[in-house]
Design an enzyme around this catalytic site. Sequence first.
Site: not given
Length: 533
Positions: A172, A321, A430, A435
């Site tokens: 990654t 992944e 936030k 959110w």
Amino acid sequence: MDGLMMDFPLTLPTVLRRSERFFGDGEIVTRLPDKGFHRTTYRETMRRARQLAVALKQAGLERGDRVATLCWNHHQHHEAYFGIPCGGFVLHTLNLRLHPNDLAYIADHAGDRAVIVDRSLLPLLETFRDRTKIEHVWVVEDSYEELLATANPDDWREPDLDENEAAAMCYTSGTTGMPKGVVYSHRSTVLHALGVAANEPLGLGVSLNDAVMPVVPMFHANAWGYPYLATMQGAKLVYPGPHLDPETLLENMVVEKVGWAAGVPTIWMGILRLLDENPGKWDLSAMKAMLVGGSAVPRAMIEGYEKRHGLKIVQGWGMTETSPVASTAALPYELAVADEETRWDFQAMAGIPLPFVEIRARVGDQEIPWDGEAMGELEVRGPWVAKSYFAAPDSADRWTDDGWFRTGDIVSIHPKGFIQIKDRSKDVIKSGGEWISSVDLENALMAHPAVAEAAVIAIPDEKWAERPLAAVVLKEGASANADDLREFLAPQFAKWWLPDRFEFVDEIPKTSVGKFRKTALREQFAAEPARTA
Ligand code: ADP
């Protein structure tokens, strides 16, 4: 119980043999560094893949050894995609856009023993090779040819591979912490190709005569599986080599009659701009659909392609992944024939999971309802989802106790099962404990006629903890100021979602795989305190 099916291993040699036997005449076209077109066939490519498998063994490599590639997208890289795993070795694709320090870490951590490298990338290799265990360097069009010449392809004996053995690995890009290695097995690779094939696009619709162009680099999560899928289906492949500019890509599409293409949104935004500036210049009538993913696909882009150019975008979501394709926004039933606005709404989501990929989203231990409103972290499981990282025991917390992978993506899920990516957890804004979705704001901003690109980031705020800041690139010759953009957003969002600051920039910094590099924007703008609304 007896009378059951064979326990037949899902391994890549079967795909290699299939391709040689049935699709030998299928073409693999590569755009060369000098812009010429190189043409070869699956027959020749698979013969050379067998030769590579034999040569690697003769060079002293052993079962399970990692063989790296540092290459653009081309036919020799395709040989490596098969030759390395079909010899019982592990293909490790190195990302040529990474910093030498990261490459040194990754190649060393993976234990790479050999590397196949493009001549143009040799100087890059030299900057980090001494920090790795690489013993053999084979240069494409050069010592790589000498390596192949040492081997007789007919000496290839299929290793008795267990389907759960490693076939390939990819790190990654490590936007948080050190890069992590993901290891793909033969089984996961084959099932992923079948899973993608079972869906739209590049799925059942791919016929032998359709050309597939993976613009997504072969060092970015297996080029999303398309080299394997195309080989399995015998589809013609068009590799763009090092040329990823919109003009050359369009030329490839026209000359090679590309029917399917795949890449990240930034590339496709560039292509759309060029098409808009030169309507009718390129004949793209062969194009059936373009899979775009890797980061949020702006709705305005999907609409622009369809409305102005009659071209179809299908959004996909996934991660290194998850092999990487985990969901695509293929529209079932009534959605397929819905009015265009509804279709674009759904195409602008990350779609529904491929068969055998399962999803849920949670906050803490609580699953969120699939109401398109509630937000939680997306978790996935399935046969091509990683079970752990390579040699990184301290990362076990990325998996839940009951075996799901925590994606780090904050989502809501539409009642019809469509995933709506709102943010990556590390990019989440936030504000006052609630959110705000940067993806939603970016999407809306990029629908403004003057906006070419927009990235929204969180910046620290004394009163609200964090507030959104929008970095905006205007289209050439267009103008808009902060008030115009705020006014444009106002009808679509709650007032407290509207960015306090708009910064007009020449370019949004991009990561090694072409995504917005939000960390760089935060470094640039967070130092200056935000004015609280
Ligand atoms: P990195 O971005 O760290 O290099 P990956 O290529 O594995 O690593 O990226 C996976 C991430 O990309 C996902 O977790 C998600 O945040 C983002 N992503 C992928 N596809 C989409 C999509 N269609 N919409 C929004 N975000 C996406």
